[in-house]
Motif scaffolding. Sequence first.
Motif, PDB file in Angstrom:
ATOM      1  N   LYS A   1      24.586   9.992  67.628  1.00 34.20           N
ATOM      2  CA  LYS A   1      24.258   8.748  67.910  1.00 34.20           C
ATOM      3  C   LYS A   1      24.369   8.067  69.230  1.00 34.20           C
ATOM      4  O   LYS A   1      23.712   7.036  69.481  1.00 34.20           O
ATOM      5  CB  LYS A   1      24.767   8.071  66.560  1.00 34.20           C
ATOM      6  N   ALA A   2      25.780   8.209  69.709  1.00 33.21           N
ATOM      7  CA  ALA A   2      26.127   7.561  70.662  1.00 33.21           C
ATOM      8  C   ALA A   2      25.387   7.901  72.098  1.00 33.21           C
ATOM      9  O   ALA A   2      25.171   7.374  73.095  1.00 33.21           O
ATOM     10  CB  ALA A   2      27.626   7.657  71.201  1.00 33.21           C
ATOM     11  N   GLY A   3      25.088   9.359  71.922  1.00 33.60           N
ATOM     12  CA  GLY A   3      24.297  10.223  73.112  1.00 33.60           C
ATOM     13  C   GLY A   3      25.414  10.458  74.273  1.00 33.60           C
ATOM     14  O   GLY A   3      24.828  11.291  75.080  1.00 33.60           O
ATOM     15  N   SER A   4      26.784  10.380  73.916  1.00 33.62           N
ATOM     16  CA  SER A   4      27.594  11.102  74.844  1.00 33.62           C
ATOM     17  C   SER A   4      28.866  10.987  74.412  1.00 33.62           C
ATOM     18  O   SER A   4      29.180  10.370  73.318  1.00 33.62           O
ATOM     19  CB  SER A   4      27.777  10.209  76.392  1.00 33.62           C
ATOM     20  N   PHE A   5      29.901  12.057  74.636  1.00 32.71           N
ATOM     21  CA  PHE A   5      31.237  12.056  74.278  1.00 32.71           C
ATOM     22  C   PHE A   5      32.064  11.052  74.693  1.00 32.71           C
ATOM     23  O   PHE A   5      32.823  10.565  73.949  1.00 32.71           O
ATOM     24  CB  PHE A   5      31.783  13.563  74.613  1.00 32.71           C
TER      25      PHE A   5
ATOM     26  N   PHE B   1      24.499  20.749  71.553  1.00 32.97           N
ATOM     27  CA  PHE B   1      24.121  19.854  72.272  1.00 32.97           C
ATOM     28  C   PHE B   1      23.653  20.348  73.353  1.00 32.97           C
ATOM     29  O   PHE B   1      24.201  21.407  74.049  1.00 32.97           O
ATOM     30  CB  PHE B   1      25.379  18.763  72.729  1.00 32.97           C
ATOM     31  N   ASN B   2      22.729  19.874  74.407  1.00 28.55           N
ATOM     32  CA  ASN B   2      22.271  20.253  75.621  1.00 28.55           C
ATOM     33  C   ASN B   2      23.131  19.025  76.371  1.00 28.55           C
ATOM     34  O   ASN B   2      22.958  17.923  76.141  1.00 28.55           O
ATOM     35  CB  ASN B   2      20.637  19.996  76.081  1.00 28.55           C
ATOM     36  N   ARG B   3      24.043  19.530  77.350  1.00 25.11           N
ATOM     37  CA  ARG B   3      24.687  18.517  78.207  1.00 25.11           C
ATOM     38  C   ARG B   3      24.154  18.366  79.303  1.00 25.11           C
ATOM     39  O   ARG B   3      23.896  19.227  80.144  1.00 25.11           O
ATOM     40  CB  ARG B   3      26.084  19.167  78.225  1.00 25.11           C
ATOM     41  N   THR B   4      24.027  17.117  79.966  1.00 24.65           N
ATOM     42  CA  THR B   4      23.803  16.749  81.096  1.00 24.65           C
ATOM     43  C   THR B   4      24.605  15.755  81.768  1.00 24.65           C
ATOM     44  O   THR B   4      25.621  15.004  80.920  1.00 24.65           O
ATOM     45  CB  THR B   4      21.979  16.019  81.086  1.00 24.65           C
ATOM     46  N   SER B   5      24.425  15.370  83.139  1.00 20.28           N
ATOM     47  CA  SER B   5      25.320  14.364  83.626  1.00 20.28           C
ATOM     48  C   SER B   5      25.114  12.950  83.136  1.00 20.28           C
ATOM     49  O   SER B   5      25.953  12.135  83.150  1.00 20.28           O
ATOM     50  CB  SER B   5      25.026  14.242  85.139  1.00 20.28           C
ATOM     51  N   LYS B   6      23.916  12.823  82.254  1.00 23.31           N
ATOM     52  CA  LYS B   6      23.856  11.413  81.793  1.00 23.31           C
ATOM     53  C   LYS B   6      24.034  11.398  80.116  1.00 23.31           C
ATOM     54  O   LYS B   6      23.921  10.450  79.581  1.00 23.31           O
ATOM     55  CB  LYS B   6      22.329  10.996  81.998  1.00 23.31           C
ATOM     56  N   GLY B   7      24.564  12.395  79.667  1.00 21.47           N
ATOM     57  CA  GLY B   7      24.999  12.642  78.278  1.00 21.47           C
ATOM     58  C   GLY B   7      24.488  13.776  77.561  1.00 21.47           C
ATOM     59  O   GLY B   7      24.515  14.658  78.443  1.00 21.47           O
ATOM     60  N   VAL B   8      24.294  13.747  76.082  1.00 27.92           N
ATOM     61  CA  VAL B   8      23.857  14.710  75.396  1.00 27.92           C
ATOM     62  C   VAL B   8      22.601  14.769  74.546  1.00 27.92           C
ATOM     63  O   VAL B   8      22.449  13.450  74.311  1.00 27.92           O
ATOM     64  CB  VAL B   8      24.864  15.316  74.492  1.00 27.92           C
ATOM     65  N   MET B   9      21.851  15.466  74.371  1.00 25.43           N
ATOM     66  CA  MET B   9      20.890  15.518  73.280  1.00 25.43           C
ATOM     67  C   MET B   9      21.027  16.592  72.461  1.00 25.43           C
ATOM     68  O   MET B   9      21.161  17.715  72.835  1.00 25.43           O
ATOM     69  CB  MET B   9      19.458  15.746  74.152  1.00 25.43           C
ATOM     70  N   PRO B  10      20.828  16.299  71.148  1.00 25.27           N
ATOM     71  CA  PRO B  10      20.734  17.596  70.195  1.00 25.27           C
ATOM     72  C   PRO B  10      19.694  18.498  70.345  1.00 25.27           C
ATOM     73  O   PRO B  10      18.804  18.520  70.658  1.00 25.27           O
ATOM     74  CB  PRO B  10      20.808  16.798  68.880  1.00 25.27           C
ATOM     75  N   THR B  11      20.204  19.871  70.301  1.00 27.86           N
ATOM     76  CA  THR B  11      19.458  21.058  70.547  1.00 27.86           C
ATOM     77  C   THR B  11      18.624  20.974  69.236  1.00 27.86           C
ATOM     78  O   THR B  11      18.813  20.156  68.212  1.00 27.86           O
ATOM     79  CB  THR B  11      20.252  22.336  70.638  1.00 27.86           C
ATOM     80  N   LEU B  12      17.683  21.917  69.037  1.00 27.82           N
ATOM     81  CA  LEU B  12      17.133  22.251  67.687  1.00 27.82           C
ATOM     82  C   LEU B  12      18.046  22.402  66.601  1.00 27.82           C
ATOM     83  O   LEU B  12      17.795  21.711  65.541  1.00 27.82           O
ATOM     84  CB  LEU B  12      16.107  23.507  67.793  1.00 27.82           C
TER      85      LEU B  12
END
Length: 94
Positions: free
Chosen positions: A23-27, A57-68
């Motif tokens: 929900k927050a989009g990042s750790f 999660f797919n982790r990026t420098s900008k945060g996380v997005m849930p995988t399938l």
Amino acid sequence: MHFLCKIFLMNWEKLKVFKKVAKAGSFLTASKQHNKSQSTFSRAVMDLEKEINQKLFNRTSKGVMPTLHGNTLLNLVDDFSNKLNQFKNNIRKN
């Protein structure tokens, strides 16, 4: 064991942490919102990923997005949480 069956073996606290991060989009954001360390949140999610042998999660420098699989789990956690709250409300009414 099937992916969906494994979620029932998971610790509810870890699932709530997973939901907060999603929900927050990042750790970092989730940990700050709930006054916990980022490593606590990261460890909980990594434990879940290890239990089901899937990335959540797919982790990026900008945060996380849930995988399938992460989206599937998030929907299940949301559904269960709603049903649990309904159950608690029904008990309080009676």
